[in-house]
Design an enzyme around this catalytic site. Structure first.
Site: not given
Length: 319
Positions: A35, A204
């Site tokens: 991420d 997401e």
């Protein structure tokens, strides 16, 4: 856990020629991270990733800085759960920015479900490397609105100086407008606090940037634990959309890696180059947490569409 590297780490990922990055040696960071939020503060490049581990071990965040995109310095534990009293586990997916000589990191914590304490928090520091302190003493957003789990936030500064936050898991994405001091949210132009802007196939990891006056909205699809994780995008005339899915631009390559997604973008203004910073799973790694951070160039066609990204670098790692 991986050892904490406190000194500069030399990792050759390519060469700089007239300011251009040629990312030839992915992954760019040692160890398992995911991420990644890439950003440039002044003349220094930074990567703020999730420490990729089981939720009960994922209780801190490291950062990495580089002047030349070749030699990276690790800044360990810029924030951890001891500084965020309501966060018990799973600090992840940082979003970072500088405002008024302060540095902010927005993060998810506790993998929140309805009725549980957790969600999106915000911390502040005087330096990019921290230490960061909890700004609010509680989550900025905790409730599940429009079906969106409060995770995977990205903070975006619009052309008029307004700050918006895109966030959401479980296949739903909301936009909210942040107060100027980041202590809460305020009504959007339409009067509501939350607006759902979920594009087709969204899962997401939202991200937004402006190029040539157009709003490029990007997100991750598929499951983050599996091989089919990928990145898609849309283009709109407004930060509120509508966002019509155009194409997949990053996905697994059987010769390089699987599970490529949850990205950010760095723009090199000097030569107008764009780079996608993302995580992927090497071919010899199967665990959901065995993810590594990589950088590749992101190009556009003559009409401004993003071209599919070709992953580069090692197909296997020996961490």
């Amino acid at each position: 856990m991986l050892p904490m590297f406190k000194n500069a780490l030399t990792i050759t990922i390519g060469v700089l020629i007239t300011g251009n990055l040629y990312a030839q040696q992915n992954p760019v960071l040692p160890g398992y991270y995911a991420d990644p939020e890439g950003i440039k503060y002044g003349n220094t490049y930074w990567i703020f990733p999730t420490y990729s581990a089981k939720y009960n071990e994922q209780v801190f965040m490291d950062a990495f800085s580089s002047e030349d995109l070749k030699t990276w310095t690790k800044h360990p534990r810029i924030i951890d759960t001891s500084a965020v009293k309501w966060a018990k586990r799973a600090m992840w997916a940082p979003a970072v920015l500088q405002k008024d000589k302060k540095y902010y990191v927005f993060f998810g914590a506790n993998d929140v479900h309805q009725g549980e304490v957790g969600g999106i928090g915000v911390a502040v520091a005087n330096k990019p490397q921290g230490p960061y302190k909890d700004l609010l003493g509680k989550p900025l957003i905790q409730d599940i609105i429009n079906g969106a789990q409060p995770i995977d936030q990205f903070v975006f500064k619009d052309k008029d100086g307004s700050y918006y936050m895109y966030y959401g898991g479980w296949g739903h994405c909301n936009i909210v407008k942040l107060k100027k001091d980041f202590t809460g949210i305020e009504p959007l132009p339409g009067g509501t606090l939350y607006k759902e802007i979920t594009p087709d196939k969204y899962v997401e990891g939202p991200y937004m940037f402006i190029r040539n006056g157009k709003y490029y909205f990007m997100w991750s699809e598929g499951g983050w634990t599996g091989p089919d994780y990928k990145v898609a995008y849309a283009i709109a005339d407004s930060p509120f959309g509508p966002f019509k899915r155009l194409n997949t631009i990053l996905e697994q390559d059987p010769s390089i890696a699987t599970g490529a997604g949850h990205h950010s973008v760095i723009h090199s203004a000097k030569d107008d180059k764009y780079y996608i910073v993302y995580h992927r799973r090497p071919l010899n790694k199967k665990s959901a947490h065995e993810r590594v951070v990589c950088i590749d160039e992101m190009k556009f066609d003559s009409e401004g569409h993003i071209l599919p990204v070709k992953m580069t670098g090692r197909a296997t790692v020996d961490f």
